[in-house]
Write a protein that holds these residues in place. Sequence first.
Motif, PDB file in Angstrom:
ATOM      1  N   GLU A  71     -40.744  18.658  12.575  1.00 55.92           N
ATOM      2  CA  GLU A  71     -40.700  17.600  11.575  1.00 55.92           C
ATOM      3  C   GLU A  71     -41.919  17.616  10.672  1.00 55.92           C
ATOM      4  OE1 GLU A  71     -38.860  14.084  12.244  1.00 55.92           O
ATOM      5  OE2 GLU A  71     -37.717  14.698  14.003  1.00 55.92           O
ATOM      6  N   PRO A  72     -42.228  18.775  10.036  1.00 55.42           N
ATOM      7  CA  PRO A  72     -43.420  18.792   9.194  1.00 55.42           C
ATOM      8  C   PRO A  72     -43.166  18.175   7.823  1.00 55.42           C
ATOM      9  CG  PRO A  72     -42.409  20.959   9.203  1.00 55.42           C
ATOM     10  CD  PRO A  72     -41.554  20.065  10.057  1.00 55.42           C
ATOM     11  N   PHE A  73     -41.931  17.784   7.524  1.00 49.47           N
ATOM     12  CA  PHE A  73     -41.614  17.326   6.178  1.00 49.47           C
ATOM     13  C   PHE A  73     -41.526  15.794   6.106  1.00 49.47           C
ATOM     14  CE2 PHE A  73     -39.468  21.523   6.483  1.00 49.47           C
ATOM     15  CZ  PHE A  73     -40.296  22.203   5.599  1.00 49.47           C
ATOM     16  N   SER A  74     -41.763  15.267   4.906  1.00 51.08           N
ATOM     17  CA  SER A  74     -41.617  13.827   4.683  1.00 51.08           C
ATOM     18  C   SER A  74     -40.130  13.481   4.727  1.00 51.08           C
ATOM     19  CB  SER A  74     -42.156  13.477   3.298  1.00 51.08           C
ATOM     20  OG  SER A  74     -41.313  14.070   2.328  1.00 51.08           O
ATOM     21  N   PRO A  75     -39.805  12.187   4.935  1.00 51.23           N
ATOM     22  CA  PRO A  75     -38.386  11.808   4.942  1.00 51.23           C
ATOM     23  C   PRO A  75     -37.684  12.222   3.661  1.00 51.23           C
ATOM     24  CG  PRO A  75     -39.731  10.015   5.794  1.00 51.23           C
ATOM     25  CD  PRO A  75     -40.689  11.072   5.324  1.00 51.23           C
ATOM     26  N   GLN A 105     -34.503  14.723   3.461  1.00 51.23           N
ATOM     27  CA  GLN A 105     -33.228  14.347   2.843  1.00 51.23           C
ATOM     28  C   GLN A 105     -32.768  15.439   1.872  1.00 51.23           C
ATOM     29  OE1 GLN A 105     -34.027  10.329   1.730  1.00 51.23           O
ATOM     30  NE2 GLN A 105     -31.861   9.787   1.677  1.00 51.23           N
ATOM     31  N   ALA A 106     -33.730  15.947   1.098  1.00 43.03           N
ATOM     32  CA  ALA A 106     -33.396  16.988   0.111  1.00 43.03           C
ATOM     33  C   ALA A 106     -32.975  18.271   0.833  1.00 43.03           C
ATOM     34  CB  ALA A 106     -34.592  17.235  -0.798  1.00 43.03           C
ATOM     35  N   LEU A 107     -33.689  18.617   1.913  1.00 43.21           N
ATOM     36  CA  LEU A 107     -33.331  19.828   2.681  1.00 43.21           C
ATOM     37  C   LEU A 107     -31.908  19.714   3.221  1.00 43.21           C
ATOM     38  CD1 LEU A 107     -36.380  20.730   4.990  1.00 43.21           C
ATOM     39  CD2 LEU A 107     -35.685  21.789   2.852  1.00 43.21           C
ATOM     40  N   ALA A 108     -31.599  18.546   3.786  1.00 39.51           N
ATOM     41  CA  ALA A 108     -30.268  18.347   4.373  1.00 39.51           C
ATOM     42  C   ALA A 108     -29.201  18.414   3.283  1.00 39.51           C
ATOM     43  CB  ALA A 108     -30.212  17.008   5.110  1.00 39.51           C
ATOM     44  N   ALA A 109     -29.489  17.840   2.138  1.00 41.02           N
ATOM     45  CA  ALA A 109     -28.490  17.814   1.063  1.00 41.02           C
ATOM     46  C   ALA A 109     -28.208  19.221   0.543  1.00 41.02           C
ATOM     47  CB  ALA A 109     -28.970  16.916  -0.076  1.00 41.02           C
ATOM     48  N   ALA A 110     -29.253  20.048   0.464  1.00 37.52           N
ATOM     49  CA  ALA A 110     -29.085  21.377  -0.154  1.00 37.52           C
ATOM     50  C   ALA A 110     -28.682  22.446   0.859  1.00 37.52           C
ATOM     51  CB  ALA A 110     -30.402  21.787  -0.817  1.00 37.52           C
ATOM     52  N   TYR A 117     -33.044  21.940  11.097  1.00 35.49           N
ATOM     53  CA  TYR A 117     -32.154  21.265  12.049  1.00 35.49           C
ATOM     54  C   TYR A 117     -32.511  19.772  12.158  1.00 35.49           C
ATOM     55  CZ  TYR A 117     -30.843  25.920  13.944  1.00 35.49           C
ATOM     56  OH  TYR A 117     -30.387  27.203  14.121  1.00 35.49           O
ATOM     57  N   ALA A 118     -33.827  19.474  12.182  1.00 35.67           N
ATOM     58  CA  ALA A 118     -34.255  18.078  12.317  1.00 35.67           C
ATOM     59  C   ALA A 118     -33.785  17.273  11.106  1.00 35.67           C
ATOM     60  CB  ALA A 118     -35.782  18.006  12.446  1.00 35.67           C
ATOM     61  N   ALA A 119     -33.911  17.882   9.919  1.00 34.42           N
ATOM     62  CA  ALA A 119     -33.472  17.188   8.697  1.00 34.42           C
ATOM     63  C   ALA A 119     -31.969  16.943   8.750  1.00 34.42           C
ATOM     64  CB  ALA A 119     -33.841  18.020   7.482  1.00 34.42           C
ATOM     65  N   LEU A 120     -31.227  17.945   9.211  1.00 30.34           N
ATOM     66  CA  LEU A 120     -29.766  17.800   9.295  1.00 30.34           C
ATOM     67  C   LEU A 120     -29.381  16.724  10.312  1.00 30.34           C
ATOM     68  CD1 LEU A 120     -28.804  21.581   9.175  1.00 30.34           C
ATOM     69  CD2 LEU A 120     -28.055  19.841   7.526  1.00 30.34           C
TER      70      LEU A 120
END
Length: 412
Positions: free
Chosen positions: A5-9, A13-18, A36-39
């Motif tokens: 989880e190195p990314f901001s929320p 969200q952007a990673l999961a969307a794209a 995977y965490a973003a998804l």
Amino acid sequence: MTLSEPFSPMAQQALAAAFDLRNLPADFYENPFPYYAALRRYAPIKLLPDGSYLFSRYDDVKYLYTHAELFSSDKKLEFAPKFGDSLLFEHHTSSLVFTDPPRHAAIRPIIMTAFTSRALVAMEPMLEQMVARLLDALEVQSGPDLIEHFAGVIPVEVIAHLLGVPVAEREPLRRWSLAILSALEPVISPAVFEAGNVAVQEMLDYLARLIAQRRKQPGDPDQDMLTRLIQAQALEAVGLSERELLHNCILLMNAGHETTTNFVANGLVALHDWPEQRALLVNQPELIRSACEELLRFESSNQLGSRVTTQAVTVAGVDIPAATQLVLGIGAANRDPAVFEQPDYLDIQRKPNRHLAFGYGPHQCAGMNLGRMEGRVAMGQFVQRFPEFGLGKRVRAQRARFRSWSQLALVL
Ligand code: HEM
């Protein structure tokens, strides 16, 4: 250490969307876990651009594995456009792993005769000796590579031993296996397709000869997996056609190769990267069983599974039409914080550890006890022999389904 989880929320969200499995970001192969965490958080049942759905939460993946009547393993629909009328198509649609009930339930006991616990126990001393010999050779090998000189050798030798493939004939087995399994990646080149077809043909020819010989001269069914399979085929009311028997022997040869190689390689890399856990294992060798389960969870060799819906279904509130391809995120599920406390931490004493590395339900890995035994002996002996082992250049293979390495230089 690979924290997920190195990314901001917002970035998550952007990673999961794209996210698109067919167009993966360059850093995905090295470390898929932040994706995977973003998804899991923002798109746990993610509709991908090609119309398939990717599942990343533990409960959903387990649900899909459990309900074979709703989620089919049959790959004819998926593989027809990918493989056309080819040997790869024939192979990948006629082996146990890609067969549905009720046929699956009839064939699985026949294949399971290959893995009697008596046969596994009987082969453990041979496995221990083989691993000890490989470790001796590593000590004097110039430029040792963890895959080429250790992890990649063990499963080939084990399955060849169990099927009674003579030592002199084992050389092409790993190449065939890699060529056939590489064709399962989400996107493949014409060269990979061609190599896969050639490998299926060569394996069919080879196994047909081996089986004909064994029919003439049966081995000891207690020790010889192939003799047991041939006899089960003759006895079993359901019967397997000769062609199905050959394809299932290819499956047995292949299913345990890459998976076990990567289990051992990923496992040793993880122990290298978590020195306190490695030291714990070196000092308490009896922890090897729970260590193996944790390594299977933490760096699952199969990161992705697949199914197709048999009818319109609703999963966790999402409506999915019939005949939709589903991707089961095994690696994502095994890092789900809803099930595993501090999932990004390697804890070789983790209990309980109900990971999904071997799948779940009716298709759960038929060779899991063999895979576990190989991992236990290989990694157990390795860390005792080389408690301070180091790693040089390491190169991740660019494969999403099978988490693996193309180079892993050892510093002993
Ligand atoms: C650490 C090593 C291994 C891992 C991570 C692994 C993983 C898996 C997974 C995830 C499945 C489920 C596939 C699905 O439901 O779609 C599976 C099935 C299977 N595995 Fe393994 N496997 C390993 C070792 C082996 C070995 C050593 C063998 C045999 C030599 C083997 C033989 C099979 C077979 C025959 C199936 C199909 C079972 C069925 O469909 O009923 N596996 N494996």
